[in-house]
Design a protein around this motif. Structure first.
Motif, PDB file in Angstrom:
ATOM      1  N   ASP A 262     -30.131 -31.343 113.901  1.00 50.15           N
ATOM      2  CA  ASP A 262     -28.740 -31.601 114.329  1.00 50.15           C
ATOM      3  C   ASP A 262     -27.765 -31.165 113.242  1.00 50.15           C
ATOM      4  N   ASN A 263     -28.033 -31.590 112.010  1.00 49.56           N
ATOM      5  CA  ASN A 263     -27.145 -31.228 110.895  1.00 49.56           C
ATOM      6  C   ASN A 263     -27.094 -29.712 110.700  1.00 49.56           C
ATOM      7  N   ALA A 264     -28.271 -29.070 110.797  1.00 51.57           N
ATOM      8  CA  ALA A 264     -28.342 -27.627 110.561  1.00 51.57           C
ATOM      9  C   ALA A 264     -27.556 -26.864 111.625  1.00 51.57           C
ATOM     10  N   LEU A 265     -27.703 -27.277 112.888  1.00 50.54           N
ATOM     11  CA  LEU A 265     -26.977 -26.593 113.960  1.00 50.54           C
ATOM     12  C   LEU A 265     -25.466 -26.766 113.779  1.00 50.54           C
ATOM     13  N   ARG A 266     -25.042 -27.985 113.450  1.00 48.66           N
ATOM     14  CA  ARG A 266     -23.609 -28.238 113.230  1.00 48.66           C
ATOM     15  C   ARG A 266     -23.074 -27.354 112.104  1.00 48.66           C
ATOM     16  N   LEU A 267     -23.829 -27.297 111.004  1.00 56.85           N
ATOM     17  CA  LEU A 267     -23.414 -26.476 109.862  1.00 56.85           C
ATOM     18  C   LEU A 267     -23.353 -24.998 110.259  1.00 56.85           C
ATOM     19  N   LEU A 271     -20.177 -22.595 110.056  1.00 56.17           N
ATOM     20  CA  LEU A 271     -20.165 -21.406 109.187  1.00 56.17           C
ATOM     21  C   LEU A 271     -19.765 -20.147 109.957  1.00 56.17           C
ATOM     22  N   GLU A 272     -20.188 -20.059 111.221  1.00 54.35           N
ATOM     23  CA  GLU A 272     -19.887 -18.866 112.018  1.00 54.35           C
ATOM     24  C   GLU A 272     -18.389 -18.614 112.135  1.00 54.35           C
ATOM     25  N   LYS A 273     -17.592 -19.690 111.983  1.00 52.90           N
ATOM     26  CA  LYS A 273     -16.142 -19.536 112.134  1.00 52.90           C
ATOM     27  C   LYS A 273     -15.442 -19.374 110.797  1.00 52.90           C
ATOM     28  N   HIS A 274     -16.196 -19.403 109.698  1.00 54.75           N
ATOM     29  CA  HIS A 274     -15.565 -19.404 108.381  1.00 54.75           C
ATOM     30  C   HIS A 274     -15.169 -17.983 107.942  1.00 54.75           C
ATOM     31  N   PRO A 275     -13.925 -17.785 107.496  1.00 57.00           N
ATOM     32  CA  PRO A 275     -13.465 -16.430 107.149  1.00 57.00           C
ATOM     33  C   PRO A 275     -14.187 -15.803 105.938  1.00 57.00           C
ATOM     34  N   GLU A 276     -14.758 -16.620 105.040  1.00 57.09           N
ATOM     35  CA  GLU A 276     -15.444 -16.050 103.868  1.00 57.09           C
ATOM     36  C   GLU A 276     -16.907 -15.707 104.158  1.00 57.09           C
ATOM     37  N   VAL A 277     -17.342 -15.972 105.402  1.00 57.03           N
ATOM     38  CA  VAL A 277     -18.752 -15.783 105.742  1.00 57.03           C
ATOM     39  C   VAL A 277     -18.907 -14.549 106.631  1.00 57.03           C
ATOM     40  N   GLU A 278     -19.817 -13.653 106.206  1.00 52.84           N
ATOM     41  CA  GLU A 278     -19.996 -12.395 106.905  1.00 52.84           C
ATOM     42  C   GLU A 278     -20.942 -12.537 108.090  1.00 52.84           C
ATOM     43  N   LYS A 295     -36.075 -20.331 121.447  1.00 53.05           N
ATOM     44  CA  LYS A 295     -35.955 -21.375 122.472  1.00 53.05           C
ATOM     45  C   LYS A 295     -37.280 -21.603 123.185  1.00 53.05           C
ATOM     46  N   LYS A 296     -38.031 -20.507 123.363  1.00 49.34           N
ATOM     47  CA  LYS A 296     -39.296 -20.594 124.093  1.00 49.34           C
ATOM     48  C   LYS A 296     -40.354 -21.354 123.282  1.00 49.34           C
ATOM     49  N   GLN A 297     -40.399 -21.106 121.966  1.00 50.42           N
ATOM     50  CA  GLN A 297     -41.524 -21.648 121.203  1.00 50.42           C
ATOM     51  C   GLN A 297     -41.174 -22.807 120.284  1.00 50.42           C
ATOM     52  N   MET A 298     -39.876 -23.112 120.120  1.00 50.72           N
ATOM     53  CA  MET A 298     -39.489 -24.212 119.231  1.00 50.72           C
ATOM     54  C   MET A 298     -38.684 -25.255 119.989  1.00 50.72           C
ATOM     55  N   LYS A 299     -38.889 -26.511 119.560  1.00 51.56           N
ATOM     56  CA  LYS A 299     -38.169 -27.615 120.207  1.00 51.56           C
ATOM     57  C   LYS A 299     -36.705 -27.661 119.748  1.00 51.56           C
ATOM     58  N   ALA A 300     -36.462 -27.261 118.490  1.00 49.75           N
ATOM     59  CA  ALA A 300     -35.102 -27.153 117.942  1.00 49.75           C
ATOM     60  C   ALA A 300     -35.172 -26.119 116.815  1.00 49.75           C
ATOM     61  N   GLY A 301     -34.012 -25.792 116.236  1.00 55.34           N
ATOM     62  CA  GLY A 301     -33.941 -24.643 115.340  1.00 55.34           C
ATOM     63  C   GLY A 301     -34.418 -24.831 113.907  1.00 55.34           C
ATOM     64  N   GLY A 302     -34.784 -26.064 113.531  1.00 54.43           N
ATOM     65  CA  GLY A 302     -35.262 -26.299 112.165  1.00 54.43           C
ATOM     66  C   GLY A 302     -34.129 -26.648 111.214  1.00 54.43           C
ATOM     67  N   GLY A 303     -34.471 -26.866 109.958  1.00 55.04           N
ATOM     68  CA  GLY A 303     -33.508 -27.367 108.979  1.00 55.04           C
ATOM     69  C   GLY A 303     -32.967 -26.319 108.020  1.00 55.04           C
ATOM     70  N   ILE A 304     -33.326 -25.033 108.236  1.00 53.20           N
ATOM     71  CA  ILE A 304     -32.894 -23.996 107.301  1.00 53.20           C
ATOM     72  C   ILE A 304     -31.831 -23.112 107.952  1.00 53.20           C
ATOM     73  N   VAL A 305     -30.717 -22.958 107.259  1.00 54.22           N
ATOM     74  CA  VAL A 305     -29.640 -22.074 107.709  1.00 54.22           C
ATOM     75  C   VAL A 305     -29.424 -21.038 106.612  1.00 54.22           C
ATOM     76  N   THR A 306     -29.308 -19.772 106.980  1.00 54.90           N
ATOM     77  CA  THR A 306     -28.945 -18.785 105.965  1.00 54.90           C
ATOM     78  C   THR A 306     -27.636 -18.123 106.377  1.00 54.90           C
ATOM     79  N   PHE A 307     -26.874 -17.736 105.376  1.00 62.12           N
ATOM     80  CA  PHE A 307     -25.622 -17.026 105.662  1.00 62.12           C
ATOM     81  C   PHE A 307     -25.316 -16.074 104.519  1.00 62.12           C
ATOM     82  N   VAL A 308     -24.441 -15.127 104.797  1.00 62.19           N
ATOM     83  CA  VAL A 308     -24.084 -14.116 103.806  1.00 62.19           C
ATOM     84  C   VAL A 308     -22.618 -14.316 103.448  1.00 62.19           C
TER      85      VAL A 308
END
Ligand SMILES: *Cc1c(COP(=O)(O)O)cnc(C)c1O
Length: 388
Positions: A262-267, A271-278, A295-308
């Motif tokens: 939940d926390n990872a998805l929210r973050l 981040l997707e809307k942040h102007p400093e994030v590519e 979506k097919k093989q995982m129940k949720a997206g996990g706890g790791i988020v990466t961004f540039v």
């Protein structure tokens, strides 16, 4: 008793004469025999029982039983670290002249085992691109024995289609070994898609609290038999204390993973809307190239988020220096959120070209999203992203 949470909580070794509720800690290196005849029978495998904690111990047996059931596997084994689980599996199942197919984006030490250690015993490997599955066919050789992958990958959170991979491995009669560390059995069970063996660094989400090292293996009985024969004598045994800690941690794995996700998805959405994030990558964002597969093989997206971050290596390092709460540390899958900058740390020894091949852009930041309040995590990252 067949639901995940119940298995994780109620799988327990036999109670002692004290009838304790929680499992006691069996800190003993060896076990006492009733008489010479029992000793003989135990050593000749005529009866089952504990002899010596390098072979088995009630705490490790309980943990093995749990992971076996949570992964839906026939059998399991426990090791001192995640890397011991990788090495023990390779050591037990591969022999001189064998060949391994692996995806390039695997954990750094697994890469070192393939490139520096296995070649000493005449075991060769080929890296295949996780995105170009149509090329895998050409990489199969007569002596190819095993396929080794991670999904989601580290640090790029790329996803490989396990259903496709299960069919591919079966068609070529290859052993499919999946490092399921990032997903945990709560989010993804590779055996359902045809994996023969699943490997874990229990150091990460399975303990989940940054306390102990551990490794787990779950899979087909005949493979685990070979692993057990190898491990009993080569000695990568998990300490009973660490087994006790990890087994207790598994009781809360489901609720922890729900909150991590939940926390990872929210973050990720923020981040997707942040102007400093590519660019933001998270398996359960529709912008992820393998969103449908995730979506097919995982129940949720996990706890790791990466961004540039915009501005490359310098801006990536500056981001880390400006963080006030998030930890700068080498672990992941902890209650505490952790930030790393692969280009200047874990992957700094690669050439720029090799880094790009592994999907590591100069400004790539990996966040292991913890269990602090999501607003506090976002606030810390927002502050660190500000350029003024
Ligand atoms: C950490 C990690 C490992 C190694 O585990 P250790 O417990 O540190 O030995 C292996 N694979 C993945 C994906 C990891 O994240």
């Amino acid at each position: 008793m067949k639901n995940f949470e119940t298995i994780a909580i109620r799988t327990q070794t036999e109670r002692s004469q004290f009838n304790e509720h929680a499992t006691p800690l069996h800190l003993t290196s060896s076990f006492v025999f009733d008489d010479a005849e029992q000793m003989r029978a135990l050593f000749s495998d005529e009866i089952e029982g504990n002899i010596y904690s390098r072979f088995s111990n009630p705490n490790t047996t309980e943990l093995i039983d749990k992971i076996r059931r949570l992964e839906g596997a026939e059998a399991g084994w426990a090791t001192a670290t995640g890397m011991a689980a990788v090495f023990t599996s390779f050591g037990a199942l591969l022999k001189q002249g064998d060949h391994v197919l692996a995806c390039r984006s695997i954990f750094g030490s697994s890469h070192t085992i393939l490139t520096k250690i296995l070649p000493k015993w005449g075991i060769d490997f080929t890296y295949v691109d996780i995105h170009e599955t149509e090329k895998w066919q050409d990489a199969v050789r007569e002596n190819t024995k095993l396929v080794f992958v991670e999904t989601p990958t580290n640090p790029g959170v790329d996803i490989i289609d396990l259903e496709w991979l299960g069919q591919f491995s079966q068609a070529h009669q290859l052993l499919l070994v999946v490092d399921n560390c990032f997903a945990t059995p709560y989010l993804q069970q590779p055996i359902r898609f045809g994996a023969d063996l699943v490997i874990h660094s229990a150091t990460k989400y399975l303990d989940g609290q940054g306390r102990v090292l551990g490794g787990l293996i779950a899979g087909k009985q005949r493979l685990i038999d070979e692993i057990q024969a190898f491990a009993r004598h080569s000695g990568p045994a998990l300490s009973p204390f660490n087994a006790w800690v990890i087994s207790k941690s598994l009781e809360t794995l489901a609720v922890r993973m729900d909150r991590h996700c939940d926390n990872a998805l929210r973050l990720a959405q923020w981040l997707e809307k942040h102007p400093e994030v590519e660019l933001v990558k998270y398996p359960f964002l529709p912008s992820h190239p393998k969103y449908e597969v995730a979506k097919k093989q995982m129940k949720a997206g996990g706890g790791i988020v990466t961004f540039v971050v915009k501005g490359g290596v310098e801006q990536g390092k500056r981001f880390l220096d400006r963080l006030q709460m998030l930890s700068l540390t080498a672990n992941l899958g902890d209650t505490r959120s952790i930030a790393t900058h692969p280009a200047s740390t874990t992957h700094s020894k690669l050439s720029e070209e090799e880094r790009l091949e592994a999907g590591i852009l100069p400004g790539l930041i990996r966040i292991s999203v913890g269990l602090e309040h999501v607003e506090d995590i976002i606030q810390d990252i927002d502050h660190a992203l500000k350029t003024t």
